[in-house]
Every structure is written in structure tokens, then in C-alpha cells.
Design an enzyme around this catalytic site. Structure first.
Site, mmCIF file in Angstrom:
data_model
loop_
_atom_site.group_PDB
_atom_site.id
_atom_site.type_symbol
_atom_site.label_atom_id
_atom_site.label_comp_id
_atom_site.label_asym_id
_atom_site.label_seq_id
_atom_site.Cartn_x
_atom_site.Cartn_y
_atom_site.Cartn_z
ATOM 1 N N ASP A 55 -5.918 -11.857 8.853
ATOM 2 C CA ASP A 55 -5.256 -11.210 7.724
ATOM 3 C C ASP A 55 -5.409 -12.075 6.468
ATOM 4 O O ASP A 55 -5.624 -13.292 6.565
ATOM 5 C CB ASP A 55 -3.771 -11.025 8.057
ATOM 6 C CG ASP A 55 -3.024 -10.221 7.017
ATOM 7 O OD1 ASP A 55 -2.989 -8.987 7.150
ATOM 8 O OD2 ASP A 55 -2.475 -10.820 6.066
ATOM 9 N N HIS A 61 0.611 -4.591 7.947
ATOM 10 C CA HIS A 61 -0.509 -5.450 8.327
ATOM 11 C C HIS A 61 -0.941 -5.195 9.772
ATOM 12 O O HIS A 61 -2.130 -5.188 10.080
ATOM 13 C CB HIS A 61 -0.115 -6.918 8.153
ATOM 14 C CG HIS A 61 0.182 -7.294 6.739
ATOM 15 N ND1 HIS A 61 -0.718 -7.953 5.928
ATOM 16 C CD2 HIS A 61 1.282 -7.084 5.967
ATOM 17 C CE1 HIS A 61 -0.184 -8.140 4.731
ATOM 18 N NE2 HIS A 61 1.029 -7.611 4.732
#
Length: 462
Positions: A115, A25
Site C-alpha cells: 500500500d 485500502h
């Protein structure tokens, strides 16, 4: 020009971002920040917990226009950090601290990017009337399934893990149920409900930026743009705009000391080595499956570089004498390995991969075909598309519970290295390598999308 006008002219457009934990991520977020800073003149503020900030500082140390604001909340101890439940639960606690930070930056901010694990924070942004976007670190195909999750849940009372046949999703190829992400498999599991809620929360974003590009996932991107209404939860009419801006992948760093495994690769013939690795999270197969993989690699007769990091004695995971018998053509590497330089090394011919999306994109950027061996999360979805739609690789023959025997390992390695399917996958990998480079170059599909979005954000600067 008066002082106020000069100040307005010199002020840079400014965005804030909130990534999730884990290199899969963080890396796309850092690359996104680099592009916004270098190519589009934005200042970028990372809002993140202290431990995450430390990782980002290391990854983005060379960029002066990237800033950091640390936020902390009491930690939850009931789950390990890698568990998605932890991420979703902690985001609920971060809403107020993040809102305070955004409020302090509000006069300068043009957008807030989070995210997909952090969609709860969109509420903080919305309260301040700051446009919110999600940076999806999964494939466009997986994003389609995320958005369709609530609709699929309403269509059946049966868990996907109990289904044998295919499942239809609008505008996507029909896919066997077992290839759906693990978060969608078991309706009785708490993770299922968390991702189900996230399906609707994704729709609260003004847009979703996807780490992919047109030539790689044209069908899934088309589904998200042209038939998005068929994927969205009931009651959501418009949904977020879609922006394919990838691949967001690091360039190899020539400045670091050359790893020993790269030196070993230097001594191997071109296009002769199979690279075997199951990701930066250091996931590895159960001992009995690890031994089957070892036997299959040995029986194939091909050279291999196998990254096998473990807190256990690696020799104990392998059959007695394996490393000695294969020492002339194989290397079991037990330390950290620089994956991008490995994949771009001329001796690498193929990649036995868990099909994490970052690893898949790194393989694409290096022009290396894949033996798709997924382990968890959305990797099975990626594996299906890699082997059956994108044409970038092949799958071994799966047994029950995704078991792969030594004969199937040997067969898959041989097929990728010398078979007709392998030849086609290698040709496709070479095509996609060039397509990926074009996508992020001036005038490329991803560059054009990001440039247009940056223009929209700049227009918000007062």
C-alpha cells in the site's frame, strides 16, 4: 520428465502483498489478489498484522490460493489507528519482521506489492532483490499530486491553506489550492512532512498499480505515463512504471440476507431516490451541518436513503420531527448498509458522496451520478475531478470552510435529479459504467495491462 522438472512445471508464480488498515485500502488489495489468483494463476501471500489478517480472511475466504503470514510489532499508542502518522510510524517498525518473512519466501516470490502507506517496506524487498510495487488505492489524479509534492514544496514557502488562487501542476488541469489533499495543505503540520517523504519513497518502487481505468482518468494517466518526469522529485530520473488496472471493486453478493434498507428501496419507483452516505469509516458532519443537510433534503421534495451511523442518538442530530415529516419518502438508516447493492438498485438516481475513491468507483460501476461533498484526505481532489473533469457529478455551492446551507443542499439535489447538469452527469455515469465493465473484461484496457504485468512476473519464475 524427471521429478525436478515436474516440480518446476507445477509450481505456481507467487506474489506477496502488504495492505494498510481500513476497508478503503483492504478491499482493493483483496480484489487484486482475487484477479491474480483466478485469472492469472498466482498464489498470493498476505503479510499483515493479526487484526488486518482477520478482516482479509473474511473478505477472501473463498480463495484457496491466498495464504496469510501474520507479523506483529509493539503498537504505538500516541495516535488513533485512523491517523496517517500511525501508519507511517508503524511501517518503520515492520521493516525487519517483513524482511524476515520475505526472506523465507524468497525462492518462490516474483513480486512484493504494498500500500502507498507502506513504502518503507520497499527497503526490505530491495535488500532481497525482490521487485517491489505499490498498489495505489487513490485516484491517478491524487497520485500525480503525491509525486509532485516535493517539487511543489520547493517552489513556495507558503502553505496551500493560505492561498486563494489556483495552483498549477504539470499536465493536469489548474486546480484551486483548497482542493489539494489535506496532507499537502499545511506545511507546519507533521503529516505534511510524512507525506513529503513518501513522495520520494514512492519513486523507489519498480511500478505503481493504480485502481483506475483509462476512460475514467485518461488525462491523469497520460500525465503519469508521458510526462511523469515533470512530476517526479528532483534527482529522480526514471521513476516507477505505471499500471492502471482498475476498477478493483467487489461484485454484489446475492448470498447474504437482504438488508432492510434494500427492502425499503424495493418499494420506491425507479430512479427516484437520492442515496446519502459519507463512507465506511462512519464519518459524519458536525451537528449543525447535519441539520442543514436534513433541511435541504426535506425541502427538495425528493425521496432519499440516508445512512447516518453514529454513537450518538441520531434523532438528536436531526431537527425535531424530521423523520416523521419525511417518513413517506425518506429513510434514515442507522445500521451498516450494503453500499454496492444499494447503488446498483434501480430506484437509486443519485449519490451524495464524500468522494472516497472506493465510493467513487462503486458509483461509476453502478452508473450513478454524484453530488460531491468531500470531507478529508484526498476527497477534495476527487470531488474536483468528479465535477469538473470527469463529468460524473456536481458540487453544491460552498461557503466558508466548505459549509453548505440548506438552500444549497436543496439546489444541488434538485439539479442532480432534474437539472441540465444532472442530466449530463447521468448520461456520463451511464457511459462510464459500460467503460468500466469493458476495462476489466477480456481485451479491455485494464485487463490487458494486468495480463502484461502478470506475464512479466511469471517470467521471473526460475
Amino acid at each position: 520428465m524427471n521429478n525436478e522438472e515436474k516440480k518446476m512445471e507445477s509450481r505456481k508464480p507467487h506474489i506477496a502483498v502488504f495492505p494498510s488498515w481500513g476497508m478503503g485500502h483492504l478491499l482493493p488489495f483483496v480484489e487484486f489478489a482475487k484477479r491474480m489468483s483466478i485469472h492469472h494463476g498466482f498464489a498470493v501471500t498476505f503479510i499483515a498484522p493479526p487484526a488486518v489478517t482477520e478482516d482479509i480472511r473474511t473478505l477472501a475466504s473463498s480463495l484457496p490460493d491466498i495464504r496469510f503470514v501474520e507479523v506483529s510489532v509493539p503498537q504505538l499508542d500516541s495516535f488513533p489507528k485512523s491517523n496517517p502518522a500511525t501508519r507511517f510510524a508503524e511501517m518503520e517498525k515492520y521493516k525487519d519482521p517483513v524482511k524476515d518473512v520475505l526472506g523465507s519466501l524468497k525462492d518462490d516470490l516474483t513480486a512484493f506489492v504494498v500500500d502507498f502507506f507502506c513504502t518503507a517496506l520497499i527497503e526490505a524487498s530491495a535488500a532481497l532483490h525482490i521487485p517491489a510495487y505499490v498498489l495505489s488505492t487513490v485516484s491517478a489524479s491524487s497520485l500525480c499530486l503525491m509525486l509532485f509534492h516535493e517539487t511543489l514544496d520547493s517552489q513556495t514557502t507558503e502553505s496551500l491553506k493560505g492561498m486563494d488562487g489556483p495552483v498549477h501542476v504539470p499536465a493536469l488541469p489548474t486546480m484551486p489550492a483548497r482542493y489539494f489533499p489535506s496532507s499537502m495543505q499545511d506545511r507546519t503540520h507533521p503529516i505534511y512532512r510524512l507525506f513529503l517523504r513518501n513522495s520520494r519513497r514512492l519513486c523507489n518502487a519498480d511500478g505503481i498499480l493504480i485502481n483506475t481505468f483509462q476512460d475514467l482518468e485518461s488525462g491523469s494517466i497520460r500525465a503519469l505515463i508521458e510526462r511523469k518526469h515533470e512530476l517526479l522529485p528532483k534527482g529522480v530520473e526514471k521513476g516507477p512504471e505505471i499500471y492502471p488496472i482498475g476498477p478493483l471493486i467487489r461484485c454484489p453478493d446475492a448470498g447474504h440476507e437482504r438488508s432492510g434498507c434494500l427492502k425499503w428501496l424495493d418499494g420506491q419507483p425507479d430512479a427516484s431516490v437520492m442515496y446519502v452516505s459519507f463512507g465506511s469509516m462512519n464519518w459524519f458532519l458536525p451537528p449543525d451541518q447535519t441539520r442543514e443537510l436534513a433541511l435541504g433534503l426535506e425541502a427538495s421534495g425528493y425521496r432519499f436513503l440516508w445512512v447516518l451511523r453514529s454513537d450518538k442518538d441520531v434523532s438528536a442530530l436531526l431537527l425535531p420531527g424530521f423523520e416523521m415529516r419525511t417518513r413517506d419518502r425518506g429513510l434514515v438508516w442507522t445500521s451498516w448498509a450494503p453500499q454496492i447493492p444499494i447503488l446498483s438498485h434501480p430506484s437509486i438516481a443519485g449519490f451524495v458522496s464524500h468522494c472516497g475513491w472506493n465510493s467513487t468507483l462503486e458509483s461509476v460501476m453502478s452508473g450513478v451520478p454524484i453530488v460531491a461533498w468531500p470531507l478529508y484526505a484526498e476527497q477534495k481532489t476527487n470531488a474536483f475531478f468528479v465535477a469538473n473533469e470527469i463529468g460524473l457529478g456536481i458540487e453544491p455551492e460552498w461557503g466558508a470552510n466548505w459549509w453548505v446551507g440548506k438552500d444549497e443542499v436543496e439546489k444541488a439535489v434538485r439539479e442532480l435529479m432534474e437539472g441540465e447538469k444532472g442530466r449530463k452527469a447521468s448520461m456520463r455515469a451511464a457511459e462510464l459504467k459500460e467503460s468500466a465493465r469493458r476495462a476489466v473484461a477480456a481485451g479491455g484496457s485494464s485487463m490487458d495491462v494486468l495480463t502484461a504485468l502478470a506475464g512479466q512476473w511469471k517470467n521471473r519464475v526460475s
